[in-house]
Design a protein around this motif. Sequence first.
Motif, PDB file in Angstrom:
ATOM      1  N   HIS C 319      27.295  38.268  40.653  1.00  0.00           N
ATOM      2  CA  HIS C 319      28.255  38.790  39.731  1.00  0.00           C
ATOM      3  C   HIS C 319      27.658  40.404  39.658  1.00  0.00           C
ATOM      4  O   HIS C 319      28.859  41.295  39.449  1.00  0.00           O
ATOM      5  N   CYS C 320      26.729  40.557  39.764  1.00  0.00           N
ATOM      6  CA  CYS C 320      26.242  42.123  39.651  1.00  0.00           C
ATOM      7  C   CYS C 320      26.713  42.889  40.938  1.00  0.00           C
ATOM      8  O   CYS C 320      27.103  43.991  40.678  1.00  0.00           O
ATOM      9  N   ILE C 321      26.718  42.293  42.031  1.00  0.00           N
ATOM     10  CA  ILE C 321      26.979  43.143  43.389  1.00  0.00           C
ATOM     11  C   ILE C 321      28.638  43.213  43.011  1.00  0.00           C
ATOM     12  O   ILE C 321      29.192  44.347  43.270  1.00  0.00           O
ATOM     13  N   LYS C 322      29.381  42.291  42.496  1.00  0.00           N
ATOM     14  CA  LYS C 322      30.808  42.380  42.441  1.00  0.00           C
ATOM     15  C   LYS C 322      31.116  43.332  41.316  1.00  0.00           C
ATOM     16  O   LYS C 322      32.103  44.400  41.658  1.00  0.00           O
ATOM     17  N   LYS C 323      30.591  43.581  40.334  1.00  0.00           N
ATOM     18  CA  LYS C 323      30.468  44.605  39.153  1.00  0.00           C
ATOM     19  C   LYS C 323      30.536  45.984  39.834  1.00  0.00           C
ATOM     20  O   LYS C 323      31.202  46.705  39.559  1.00  0.00           O
ATOM     21  N   VAL C 324      29.227  46.079  40.471  1.00  0.00           N
ATOM     22  CA  VAL C 324      28.973  47.380  40.986  1.00  0.00           C
ATOM     23  C   VAL C 324      30.154  47.944  42.079  1.00  0.00           C
ATOM     24  O   VAL C 324      30.608  48.865  41.978  1.00  0.00           O
ATOM     25  N   LYS C 359      32.985  48.688  48.946  1.00  0.00           N
ATOM     26  CA  LYS C 359      34.101  48.288  47.807  1.00  0.00           C
ATOM     27  C   LYS C 359      34.511  46.743  48.038  1.00  0.00           C
ATOM     28  O   LYS C 359      34.338  45.874  47.159  1.00  0.00           O
ATOM     29  N   ASN C 360      34.808  46.289  49.343  1.00  0.00           N
ATOM     30  CA  ASN C 360      34.967  45.082  49.586  1.00  0.00           C
ATOM     31  C   ASN C 360      34.314  44.311  50.672  1.00  0.00           C
ATOM     32  O   ASN C 360      34.756  43.496  51.225  1.00  0.00           O
ATOM     33  N   VAL C 361      33.024  44.761  50.651  1.00  0.00           N
ATOM     34  CA  VAL C 361      32.133  44.227  51.897  1.00  0.00           C
ATOM     35  C   VAL C 361      31.897  42.746  51.191  1.00  0.00           C
ATOM     36  O   VAL C 361      31.416  42.735  49.887  1.00  0.00           O
TER      37      VAL C 361
END
Lengths: 366, 69, 385
Positions: C319-324, C359-361
């Motif tokens: 979730h955190c990675i998505k948010k960042v 951003k989309n890795v």
Amino acid sequence: MRREQITDKQAICLIIIFYIGSSFILGVDGESKNDAWISGILGMFMAAPMLFMYARILSLFPEKSMFDIFELVFGKTIGKAFILIYIWYSFHLGALVIRNYGEFINTVAMPETPIFITMLVLTVVCMLAVRSGIEVIGRISASVLPILFFIITTVILMSIPKMNFHFIKPILGDGILPVVKGGFSAFSFPFAESVVLMGGFFSLKTKKSPYKVYLIGTVIAGILIIIITLRSIVILGETFTKFYFPTYVAVSMISLGDFIQRIELTVSVVFVFGVFIKSSMCLLVSSKGIAKLFNLQDYRSIVIQVGILMLYFSYTVYDSIMEMKGWAFIVYPYYAFPFQVIFPLIIFMAAEIKVRRNKKGDENSI
Amino acid sequence: MIILVVIAYSLLFIFEFFPLYNQKQWRDLWLTMILGLCSFTLIALLSFGVKIPSPAMPIKNVILSIFGK
Amino acid sequence: MKSIKYLILSNMIFLNMFFLTGCWNYREVEKLAVVAGVAIDKGKNNQFIVTTEVIQISGGRESKTTSTYITMEGKSIFDAVRNQISFAGKKLYWSHTKVVIVSKEIARHNMLSVIDWYNRDSETRSDVNLLVSREKTAKKVLEQRALLEDINSFELADTLKNQISLSKAPIKELWGFINDLEAQGIVNIVPAVHLKKNKNMYSPQIMGAAVFDNAKLIGFLNSEETQEVLFVKDEVKGGLLIDRDKTNGLKAPISMEIFKNKTKIEPVVSRNNEIKFNIKVDTRVDIDEIVGNVKYANEKVLKKLSNNEAKNLKNRIEHCIKKVQSEYGVDIFGFGAKLREDNPKVWKKVASSWNDRFKNVSVNVSTKVNIKGSGLFSEPIKMGD
């Protein structure tokens, strides 16, 4: 007059301190970034044949210094020209080393002290040492080196907690070219600088000792320099090339349990001893050369004047520390190349021919 | 400044040249005198604030013109 | 003649003791104004306001260290610092400085203008802790009275040092900031500090992190997110994992203390140049707080607990990675740096467009939580009806 003589052990200590003198603090090179340690290894291997050559020249003419060999091999006039060349080189090198020292002290420890004073103090000590002769310098190195080893190893051990080994990666990230360039720079500074020592190693004991001294000394000093470079890299990362004195900054990061910290002065101790030995040797060699050039009996009477000239020269040689760094890493390798490779090569070949011919002549005469 | 220099050089003179003179090493004496004269002129110029040209820059220019970089 | 020579020599040696001790001039300890911490704010007309906390040592039988604050403005940081002489009368002494607090405004504008002087000057030391103030001014944070210590900056430094058993804020020394700034494929996060009311006075609290894009502040992470980021960056050395899962039938959350954590990031480059990252988190924890009848001595229950927690952690990190990725779009995890280390050839191709790619890795997180102990109790506390 009694012949001055130093033991092999002392000579090895001397050559080690000579090597780590200024490269210990200036770092090996700036071009290959975090591959600088590979450049160090490369430089060492590139220097190996040269060092064998120097040792061979010395062992062909035992108990003779570089300048005597010139005259023996080339005769009076050309020999004098070669003597002049190497007087200039060792004189210049000594001046550069004194300047490095001055800039280091001026930048790091005493910014308000005029640089002339710090360099003067060093030069006075060097003059005293050189007037006492190579034996004294040899004995100083033999007694100081264990202390330096102790300091270097303890500091490295203490810096282990601050190391980030992933800074080494990527290995050869920018390709091989910068590393080779860096290796060339490491070759000329510090390894091949030991050509100067050819003027000081007239005092070795046996015919074999030049090989022994050059080989063991270079290997030990090379390993030390590589370890120090690696240490700077793993502590500071790629920014270490940005600093004038990476080792100093790397050691200043050490803080063990809040009470062992700010131990960067130990680095200065190592550096000061190294610079002292290195500039003393340069001074010794250049005054010996001048003495030879004018056929003096002893070089001691001109040491003070040569030392003073060296000091003035080092005072005027650079305007700023920026110029110093640029010169040391970009210009110096090319500038020193003839002195370190081309001229020794010529001397080497001429000496081999001369010795062969002499041998034949001896046989014929018998 | 210049006074300090003169004092230092006269001390040097006493401690350096007289022993040589007494030992009658004329060659050494002459060479030392010449070198001393050079260094004295240099320091005198320096203390009067004359900028002495450094060989670093010309060497740099020569090398850069050869290797180009 | 000889005796005269010796006399002159011994005199010279004696004189040298005074004149050639190596220093041109001297400073005495009581003449120094020792700086403990600095706060840097933005003033009017592009000026900088520098506030320093200066230690005062009062002698006498009960020597006590207190501090005072000097605020001064100047056209540049160094100008402001030197201007303080006109005020305090003493030259500041920098080598005992512990923290540098930078205000939001300055950080938003450009951090470099602040850190360059501090790193370059030879009297300052580059291993000070960097903090970003979430309050309006950094000065306000610095000027609070400390809770336990005498000197606020020292308390801030201690707080940071003990973060290892909390892991809710990163630790960033100044030289590390520059290192990450220059490195490719990673951007900085710096601990954030704000004021919290405690016993009707405000004290600074260090929680969360400030996210930078190169040298510009672009946002803040809260303490939970910071912990997750630290997990990915493999900078967690302690702290707590809290299982708030209600499905276990527990009335209260389980707290687990982290003893050891190891995170590995593996960049995987597929054949069509698709870059993926495998993140493997391996954590060793102890149960330190548990309410309810959970028989953790039973292997199955233990496994369930740890799996549960692992899943929890995985969700949080993802979730955190998505948010960042979506909110900030900068690589605070250092994925790019890792790729560069392991695969410099691929990195060279993507380096220029890394920010967009990041951003989309896609990221593959796998977590493992090993419960190794449960404090001093081998069984939960039971209520005997």
